[in-house]
Design an enzyme around this catalytic site. Sequence first.
Site, PDB file in Angstrom:
ATOM      1  N   LYS A 178       0.743  -1.196   0.014  1.00  0.00           N
ATOM      2  CA  LYS A 178       0.039  -0.097  -0.084  1.00  0.00           C
ATOM      3  C   LYS A 178       0.687   1.479   0.094  1.00  0.00           C
ATOM      4  CE  LYS A 178      -1.613   1.556   4.128  1.00  0.00           C
ATOM      5  NZ  LYS A 178      -1.021   2.931   4.452  1.00  0.00           N
ATOM      6  N   ASN A 179       1.912   1.162   0.950  1.00  0.00           N
ATOM      7  CA  ASN A 179       2.730   2.636   0.892  1.00  0.00           C
ATOM      8  C   ASN A 179       3.453   2.869   0.137  1.00  0.00           C
ATOM      9  OD1 ASN A 179       1.405   2.861   3.297  1.00  0.00           O
ATOM     10  ND2 ASN A 179       2.776   2.299   4.758  1.00  0.00           N
ATOM     11  N   ARG A 206       1.096  14.675  12.820  1.00  0.00           N
ATOM     12  CA  ARG A 206       1.831  14.504  11.612  1.00  0.00           C
ATOM     13  C   ARG A 206       1.685  15.373  10.619  1.00  0.00           C
ATOM     14  NH1 ARG A 206      -0.944   8.613   9.411  1.00  0.00           N
ATOM     15  NH2 ARG A 206       1.256   8.617   8.191  1.00  0.00           N
ATOM     16  N   PRO A 207       2.568  16.677  10.986  1.00  0.00           N
ATOM     17  CA  PRO A 207       2.754  17.827  10.410  1.00  0.00           C
ATOM     18  C   PRO A 207       3.251  17.564   8.750  1.00  0.00           C
ATOM     19  CG  PRO A 207       3.985  17.890  12.061  1.00  0.00           C
ATOM     20  CD  PRO A 207       3.315  16.594  12.284  1.00  0.00           C
ATOM     21  N   ASP A 242       5.381  20.003   7.436  1.00  0.00           N
ATOM     22  CA  ASP A 242       6.387  21.122   7.351  1.00  0.00           C
ATOM     23  C   ASP A 242       7.665  20.541   6.655  1.00  0.00           C
ATOM     24  OD1 ASP A 242       6.766  19.254   9.792  1.00  0.00           O
ATOM     25  OD2 ASP A 242       8.147  20.653  10.690  1.00  0.00           O
ATOM     26  N   LEU A 243       8.140  19.462   7.021  1.00  0.00           N
ATOM     27  CA  LEU A 243       9.317  18.997   6.321  1.00  0.00           C
ATOM     28  C   LEU A 243       9.019  18.623   4.838  1.00  0.00           C
ATOM     29  CD1 LEU A 243      10.542  16.258   8.948  1.00  0.00           C
ATOM     30  CD2 LEU A 243      11.083  18.849   8.723  1.00  0.00           C
ATOM     31  N   ILE A 286       7.874   6.823  16.995  1.00  0.00           N
ATOM     32  CA  ILE A 286       7.582   7.566  15.680  1.00  0.00           C
ATOM     33  C   ILE A 286       6.242   8.617  15.819  1.00  0.00           C
ATOM     34  CG2 ILE A 286       7.179   7.543  13.028  1.00  0.00           C
ATOM     35  CD1 ILE A 286       9.821   6.285  14.016  1.00  0.00           C
TER      36      ILE A 286
HETATM   37  C1  LIG Z   1       1.495   6.216   3.258  1.00  0.00           C
HETATM   38  C2  LIG Z   1       2.689   5.911   3.862  1.00  0.00           C
HETATM   39  O1  LIG Z   1       3.594   5.677   3.386  1.00  0.00           O
HETATM   40  N1  LIG Z   1       2.685   5.933   5.373  1.00  0.00           N
HETATM   41  C3  LIG Z   1       3.569   5.595   6.083  1.00  0.00           C
HETATM   42  C4  LIG Z   1       4.634   6.710   6.370  1.00  0.00           C
HETATM   43  O2  LIG Z   1       3.756   7.731   6.841  1.00  0.00           O
HETATM   44  P1  LIG Z   1       4.474   9.171   6.866  1.00  0.00           P
HETATM   45  O3  LIG Z   1       5.278   9.580   5.556  1.00  0.00           O
HETATM   46  O4  LIG Z   1       3.231  10.230   7.007  1.00  0.00           O
HETATM   47  O5  LIG Z   1       5.437   9.448   8.198  1.00  0.00           O
HETATM   48  P2  LIG Z   1       6.746  10.078   8.282  1.00  0.00           P
HETATM   49  O6  LIG Z   1       7.961   9.242   8.283  1.00  0.00           O
HETATM   50  O7  LIG Z   1       6.680  11.494   7.527  1.00  0.00           O
HETATM   51  O8  LIG Z   1       6.656  10.527   9.587  1.00  0.00           O
HETATM   52  C5  LIG Z   1       7.752  10.180  10.859  1.00  0.00           C
HETATM   53  C6  LIG Z   1       7.499  11.451  11.882  1.00  0.00           C
HETATM   54  O9  LIG Z   1       8.022  12.647  11.248  1.00  0.00           O
HETATM   55  C7  LIG Z   1       6.933  13.543  11.708  1.00  0.00           C
HETATM   56  N2  LIG Z   1       6.807  14.333  10.744  1.00  0.00           N
HETATM   57  C8  LIG Z   1       6.618  14.041   9.262  1.00  0.00           C
HETATM   58  C9  LIG Z   1       6.673  14.769   8.444  1.00  0.00           C
HETATM   59  C10 LIG Z   1       6.903  16.192   8.411  1.00  0.00           C
HETATM   60  O10 LIG Z   1       6.541  17.042   7.699  1.00  0.00           O
HETATM   61  N3  LIG Z   1       6.944  16.739   9.727  1.00  0.00           N
HETATM   62  C11 LIG Z   1       7.108  15.674  10.833  1.00  0.00           C
HETATM   63  O11 LIG Z   1       7.283  16.302  11.973  1.00  0.00           O
HETATM   64  C12 LIG Z   1       5.743  12.830  11.872  1.00  0.00           C
HETATM   65  O12 LIG Z   1       4.570  13.299  12.663  1.00  0.00           O
HETATM   66  C13 LIG Z   1       6.184  11.511  12.337  1.00  0.00           C
HETATM   67  O13 LIG Z   1       5.925  11.627  13.831  1.00  0.00           O
HETATM   68  O14 LIG Z   1       5.599   6.331   7.232  1.00  0.00           O
HETATM   69  C14 LIG Z   1       5.345   5.974   8.375  1.00  0.00           C
HETATM   70  C15 LIG Z   1       6.674   5.604   9.298  1.00  0.00           C
HETATM   71  O15 LIG Z   1       7.164   4.731   8.774  1.00  0.00           O
HETATM   72  C16 LIG Z   1       4.397   4.996   8.527  1.00  0.00           C
HETATM   73  O16 LIG Z   1       3.910   4.712   9.761  1.00  0.00           O
HETATM   74  C17 LIG Z   1       3.119   5.236   7.498  1.00  0.00           C
HETATM   75  O17 LIG Z   1       2.468   3.973   7.301  1.00  0.00           O
HETATM   76  C1  LIG Z   2      -0.227   4.741   9.217  1.00  0.00           C
HETATM   77  C2  LIG Z   2      -0.223   4.114   8.235  1.00  0.00           C
HETATM   78  O1  LIG Z   2      -0.806   4.581   6.717  1.00  0.00           O
HETATM   79  P1  LIG Z   2      -1.127   6.249   6.587  1.00  0.00           P
HETATM   80  O2  LIG Z   2       0.235   6.977   6.690  1.00  0.00           O
HETATM   81  O3  LIG Z   2      -1.493   6.383   5.328  1.00  0.00           O
HETATM   82  O4  LIG Z   2      -1.904   6.734   7.708  1.00  0.00           O
HETATM   83  C3  LIG Z   2      -0.362   2.671   8.070  1.00  0.00           C
HETATM   84  O5  LIG Z   2      -0.068   2.205   6.907  1.00  0.00           O
HETATM   85  O6  LIG Z   2      -0.217   1.883   9.136  1.00  0.00           O
END
Ligand SMILES: CC(=O)N[C@H]1[C@@H](OP(=O)(O)OP(=O)(O)OC[C@H]2O[C@@H](n3ccc(=O)[nH]c3=O)[C@H](O)[C@@H]2O)O[C@H](CO)[C@@H](O)[C@@H]1O
Ligand SMILES: C=C(OP(=O)(O)O)C(=O)O
Length: 422
Positions: free
Chosen positions: A22-23, A123-124, A126-127, A330
């Site tokens: 999925k991801n 889940r911001p 910003d990055l 995380i």
């Molecule tokens: C669709 C998809 O692929 N989802 C996956 C993706 O989510 P996703 O890509 O949203 O997860 P991230 O790796 O970005 O998030 C990691 C951490 O960074 C923080 N963060 C992220 C981006 C940002 O701009 N600022 C910030 O602070 C998030 O809040 C979190 O605490 O990776 C996660 C971590 O392996 C998985 O749990 C999710 O299943």
């Molecule tokens: C957190 C998940 O997905 P999403 O980032 O799409 O919310 C997940 O696949 O467990």
Amino acid sequence: MDSIIVTGNGPLKGEIPIAGAKNACLTLMPATLLSDEPLTLTNAPRLSDIRTMSQLLGSLGAEVSTLQGGQVIAMSSHALTSQRAEYDIVRKMRASILVLGPLLARFGRAEVSLPGGCAIGARPVDLHLRALEAMGAELDLREGYVHATAPGGLKGGTYEFPLVSVGATENALMAATLAKGTTVLKNAAREPEIVDLATCLRRMGAQIEGDGTSTITIEGVERLHGATHPVVTDRIELGTYMLAPAICGGEVTCLGGRRDLLAAFCDKLEAAGMTVTETDKGLSVARGEGDIRAVDVATEPFPGFPTDLQAQFMALMCIAKGKSVLEENIFENRFMHAPELVRMGARIDVHGGTATVEGVSRLKGAPVMATDLRASVSLILAGLAAEGETIVNRVYHLDRGYEHVEDKLSAVGARIERVTGR
Ligand SMILES: CC(=O)N[C@H]1[C@@H](OP(=O)(O)OP(=O)(O)OC[C@H]2O[C@@H](n3ccc(=O)[nH]c3=O)[C@H](O)[C@@H]2O)O[C@H](CO)[C@@H](O)[C@@H]1O
Ligand SMILES: C=C(OP(=O)(O)O)C(=O)O
């Protein structure tokens, strides 16, 4: 609304086919926006999140069709009509933000609704935005939308992520393929889904090196062309089904599974007393005679133990011998399955980002409810080991990430069924 009913029973035996990730698919699909030639994905999973991404791409004017029952997704972005991702679709799925980088790179402008938080954390994004700014994007937040422009096109730059983000790495990587010059992404995510995206982008003509390490270098090209790409195996679906024989005994082969996708998880499963064997077919998991041992786990970015398997591993620890400590590093709110597991007789204490689980000899079935995807499936796994019937409600979360969960588990002997409208 559908429910899943699980009745605890004996050992499982057989094979479970593992779908495409999925991801990975959710980032490969927006990559179609980078080119006016077709992109075809094979080994795609059949999930509601994939349908939502199809709907989003369709709203931008992309042509998206599914073949072979959904396992092939054929896309073309030759006649896009919009660069605006509307709130009504984005709010359904956070991965919608992944259209931002590709739209900006190809058209020099994009408007994407901010996705907002969700049950597991704030889940911001910003990055994602900072990395695009490092490539020359100008961003403005108005009325809940990111208004992004790069009138002369994006330009290569260096950006070091202050923390590892899968999605921000994906957005920046896609955008950099069409930026002028060289982009260097430091402290980039190393997940297999990133490597799969880079492999697909290279098939489309992109010049990328270093994916799978924490420094990715992208040499921008004028245009990308069409390609066909098979989606990598879903390591989270794989790990989830590997836990089924751990929880209720037996031996299951997860077809298409590879240890390198989940090495840290496999190490923990073995420490808990399971045997994991890699064969030509996939990964076989067997539980011997003894008890499952308690094992401590701390979630980390890849190659560490994945946060997306923490809830499912907790279900196993609920019936392990002894006390285990699960640390979630995380997401700040990813223990919502714990109170539901407690309703099934588990002994769990949650303090901030740490859960302490004292194993019990048997869980008891109960009606339970999940507020996120992996929490839902952890309750199904717990139900497999419980005495009596467990009814898992609100399964729409489950359908985001698991195709035919009831068919896959009943094929190896589990007693599980879906009930509609209960
Ligand atoms: C669709 C998809 O692929 N989802 C996956 C993706 O989510 P996703 O890509 O949203 O997860 P991230 O790796 O970005 O998030 C990691 C951490 O960074 C923080 N963060 C992220 C981006 C940002 O701009 N600022 C910030 O602070 C998030 O809040 C979190 O605490 O990776 C996660 C971590 O392996 C998985 O749990 C999710 O299943
Ligand atoms: C957190 C998940 O997905 P999403 O980032 O799409 O919310 C997940 O696949 O467990």
